[in-house]
Design an enzyme around this catalytic site. Structure first.
Site, mmCIF file in Angstrom:
data_model
loop_
_atom_site.group_PDB
_atom_site.id
_atom_site.type_symbol
_atom_site.label_atom_id
_atom_site.label_comp_id
_atom_site.label_asym_id
_atom_site.label_seq_id
_atom_site.Cartn_x
_atom_site.Cartn_y
_atom_site.Cartn_z
ATOM 1 N N TYR A 144 0.827 -1.197 0.089
ATOM 2 C CA TYR A 144 0.097 -0.063 0.137
ATOM 3 C C TYR A 144 1.079 1.349 0.123
ATOM 4 C CZ TYR A 144 -2.073 4.049 1.978
ATOM 5 O OH TYR A 144 -2.574 5.425 2.313
ATOM 6 N N TRP A 146 2.020 5.267 -2.210
ATOM 7 C CA TRP A 146 1.867 6.250 -3.475
ATOM 8 C C TRP A 146 2.966 5.844 -4.249
ATOM 9 C CZ3 TRP A 146 -0.687 11.158 -3.650
ATOM 10 C CH2 TRP A 146 -1.487 11.489 -2.844
#
Length: 838
Positions: A144, A146
């Site tokens: 998980y 960016w």
């Protein structure tokens, strides 16, 4: 938005089915520019790179959209050249004996360079072994982060595609950003709201009389988007500042947003973690003064009568008066009353951030904002109500109509038999695996992402989660990509113990991050600027289609994530790579397909007045395609349809209405999340008895990086103090402790200790300090983080049994001047390679 999303999805599906067959290997010009300029994209915007002799010498915005600077756009060169992993590496003890690899040495062991092909074979072999010995639920692919903003280079999706096709994996749900809000809000308003379009800015600027910025720092956080930022909102915040409207900022910190509005806004500074008490008191005053919208409550909400009993103290014997709240939040009762009446008497837009819900009992904050807005009765009216995403990804910028870029998907769970890929588990002839027939993009099982460390440390333990029971699996093989969980997860020392439990950890990474240093096998992968891709701009606007052109050659032998997983497929099973690549598609084949899907949408819609050229022409021109908003999107008001007809446009709650009181939550019977908004005392806060430490530490999003991304770049030179992450302390507190600006200080509590550089000013109120999250974890032999990583100090417990979000903003610390002990090494090594690496 629901209707718009549905229509957009329908168009995309229809266009996809109409894509003509085309020969693989698009003839677009992929030759690199050795001297000149290249247009590409990243989370921080559409970028123009200047290249000289094949090297990046400058990066900047493609075009100016406002007067608000975005320094994140200037560090492309450092993101390509600094702190890179320069070869496939394997931890020495793991290479010597993968069956008994001494996981307790992770982060301490020496590293050994191995040929790429050998590393691929090793990962494939150990993944098979783990599946055979411990089953599917022992494989974690819970990345998980960016990750890359491109449609193909989405590392997490590429990993999940590989893991699905090879048999499945354990995944995660939710995220660290909005872990509490995205669970509570569907119970209250039927959707998450935090990742949805807002009442658009033209409507706010025309109709709102009062605009409240509650717990948000948009001038900092709008520097980026999850895709490529369209940078659409800065100009609207400039217009808001100069509009003459009454602007109220509610935040303990004096942020760059507060300074942006200096002289144009009123700044109110409550005690951290007490916003719910302040809101309850406002609601109590509105109720007792009769200044609330009874008709709205009776028509559009359920349960206010029960909540009213709590406000008046008939439920627990404590009335939630402004005087009661003053003792908790530190805001005078008089001010609380004035605010409540001002909000009721004027068309008011409450723009709220996410930081408030990253706290103990964080579910209550956004639930209470919805409840307060319901009492004001302005939800669904132009310029009234609330919005939870004005500070993120340019929410509120009107959506555009055009083509939509699709992305690579995570595939379906497949069957591997006798070393061959047999197809999806739900395909004909795979009935023996019917129990493992899963929809695309799903994991065999999952748990909330903020519970990562707990899951690794406590296999077999049971977790209450939003009315369900989750049993943690026994995970023995972790594959992590596109993220830095060693810095991201709360209570780093606990997290380090968790990461030393599994037998195998594999990481695809660009840089020697703390997570890469805690792995067993590391593949060096390309940055976004060393590969080709394509993306939309704007998480809400779809304003542009951007060619993410490769700027320079792949550095240090790095491979694209896509290539790594294709090679793993070849090593894992016959026929798997062909299925993974859908018949051998290359990077440019995928990009061409994504473009042509969108182009077909645009060219089939004559009303747009746009004709998109062939892919080759578009790619070679190297300019974004820009779309325009419609009259409908420029007048969009959240909940307007619901307000117009709450029966035909019912919300997604059980009642179809706003649920101030939730019978669904009531049936769960949780002691830490009641059936209506409630004030709960946090586990650590300034108002508690017997405080374990003096200062409340707030660890907000940094202004000059994206979480931990860009920590190694030149941007650090503009904010580092004493060579460390800066910590902000109030002038009077600093004087009491003998701390001066520029001093090296130790920040500590029972969970850990870090070094930081002191900044002394009035940005924080007394007894509050600010230390931004995201600094790369860099411990010495005594466990002292030399780089100032905030999560060494934060608490790793859930917001509540309902959401299991993180509580990073609930944290008390102490601070003192620091001088190294004799012989103690505090040399910064966060951005240096580990032992054995180049």
């Amino acid at each position: 938005m629901k209707r718009r999303s549905f229509l957009k999805g329908s168009v995309a599906l229809g266009a996809a089915s109409a894509i003509p067959n085309f020969a693989l290997g698009a003839e677009a010009n992929t030759a690199l520019v050795k001297n000149g300029e290249v247009i590409t994209g990243a989370h921080w915007g559409i970028l123009k790179a200047t290249v000289k002799d094949g090297k990046i010498v400058k990066s900047q915005a493609w075009k100016k959209t406002s007067n608000v600077p975005n320094p994140l756009q200037t560090a492309m060169d450092d993101l390509v050249y600094k702190a890179r992993i320069k070869a496939p590496m394997v931890r020495k003890s793991y290479l010597e004996n993968p069956d008994s690899p001494k996981p307790e040495l992770r982060g301490k062991d020496e590293w050994v360079e191995v040929p790429y092909e050998e590393a691929i074979k090793l990962v494939a072999k150990e993944l098979k072994k783990t599946r055979e010995q411990k089953g599917m639920n022992s494989i974690c692919a819970g990345s998980y982060a960016w990750q890359s903003s491109g449609a193909l280079g989405m590392a997490r999706t590429l990993l999940h595609r590989f893991m699905n096709m090879t048999g499945g994996f354990v995944g995660v749900t939710g995220d660290f950003s909005t872990g509490a809000a995205q669970v509570i809000l569907p119970h209250v308003v039927g959707s998450s709201q935090v990742y949805e379009q807002q009442t658009v800015w033209p409507v706010v600027l025309e109709n709102s009389k009062v605009v409240v910025l509650w717990g948000m720092n948009p001038i900092g956080t709008l520097r980026l988007s999850f895709t490529v930022s369209d940078e659409g909102s800065f100009k609207y915040f400039e217009k808001l500042r100069d509009s003459g409207k009454e602007i109220i900022i509610i935040d303990p910190l004096k942020t760059i947003t507060t300074k942006f509005f200096e002289g144009k806004a009123t700044h109110i500074r409550p005690t951290p973690n007490t916003d719910v008490a302040m809101m309850l008191a406002m609601a109590n005053h509105l109720l007792k003064s009769g200044k609330y919208d009874k008709e709205f409550l009776s028509t559009y909400t359920v349960g206010f009568d029960k909540f009213e009993q709590y406000l008046l103290g008939k439920e627990d014997g404590v009335e939630k008066t402004p005087e009661w709240a003053e003792k908790i939040c530190g805001i005078e009762a008089k001010v609380i009353k004035e605010l409540a009446e001002k909000f009721f008497d004027n068309r008011t837009m409450i723009m709220a951030g996410w930081g408030m819900q990253r706290a103990h009992h964080g579910e209550q904050v956004h639930w209470m904002i919805v409840t307060l807005a319901s009492m004001l009765g302005q939800i669904g009216l132009p310029g009234g109500g609330f919005g939870f995403s004005y500070h993120y990804a340019n929410g509120g910028t009107p959506s555009c109509v055009g083509g939509v870029i699709k992305t690579i998907n995570a595939g379906s769970v497949g069957i591997i038999k006798d070393g061959k890929y047999m197809g999806p588990a739900n395909a004909d002839g795979a009935k023996e695996n019917a129990a493992q027939s899963w929809l695309s993009n799903t994991a065999l099982m999952s748990y909330p992402v903020a519970r990562n460390a707990d899951a690794l440390l406590n296999p077999g333990a049971t977790l209450d989660d939003n009315g369900n029971k989750i049993t943690y699996p026994d995970m023995d093989f972790i594959y992590w990509v596109g993220g830095n969980p060693l810095t991201q997860q709360q209570d780093t020392n606990k997290n380090v113990k968790a990461w030393r439990k599994p037998r195998t950890i594999v990481v695809n990474e660009i840089y020697w991050t703390p997570t890469a240093k805690m792995a067993d096998i590391v593949f060096p992968v390309t940055s976004s600027y060393e590969r080709n891709d394509i993306s939309m701009t704007g998480d809400y606007t779809n304003m542009h289609i951007v060619p993410q052109k490769q700027v320079v050659e792949k550095q240090f032998g790095a491979k694209d994530d896509y290539q790594v997983f294709v090679d793993l497929c070849k090593a894992y099973a016959d026929g798997l790579a062909e299925a993974y690549t859908e018949g051998g598609k290359t990077e440019m084949d995928w990009i061409k397909e994504f473009y042509e899907t969108a182009a077909n949408q645009v060219n089939a819609n004559e009303a747009l007045g746009i004709k998109m050229p062939s892919f080759e022409e578009w790619w070679n021109k190297n300019e974004p395609t820009e779309f325009s908003p419609t009259m409908e999107s420029e007048s969009y008001v959240t909940f307007a349809d619901f307000r117009e007809d709450p029966i035909l446009n019912a919300l997604g709650t059980p009642s179809g209405l706003i649920e101030i009181y939730s019978e669904t939550i009531e049936k769960m019977g949780y002691d830490d999340c009641k059936a209506h908004p409630t004030w709960f005392e946090p586990i650590e806060w300034l108002g508690m008895k017997d405080k374990p430490a003096r200062f409340h530490m707030i660890s907000p999003h940094p202004n000059d990086r994206l979480h931990s991304q860009q920590n190694q770049t030149k941007l650090r030179d503009s904010y580092a103090v004493a060579g460390r992450e800066p910590i902000f302390i109030n002038e009077e507190d600093a004087k009491e402790l003998g701390i001066k600006g520029g001093d090296l200080v130790r920040v500590f509590n029972a969970r850990g200790q870090i070094l930081a550089g002191a900044v002394v000013n009035d940005d924080t109120p007394r007894n509050v300090v600010k230390l931004c999250e995201g600094a790369w974890y860099d411990p010495n032999e005594n466990g002292l983080c030399k780089n100032g990583s905030a999560n060494v100090l934060t608490i790793d417990i859930p917001t509540s049994k309902l959401a299991n979000g993180n509580i990073s903003h609930t944290c008390l610390v102490n601070i003192e001047p620091y001088k190294p002990k004799e012989g103690e090494d505090i040399t910064l090594t966060a951005f240096m390679p580990p032992k054995g690496a180049k």
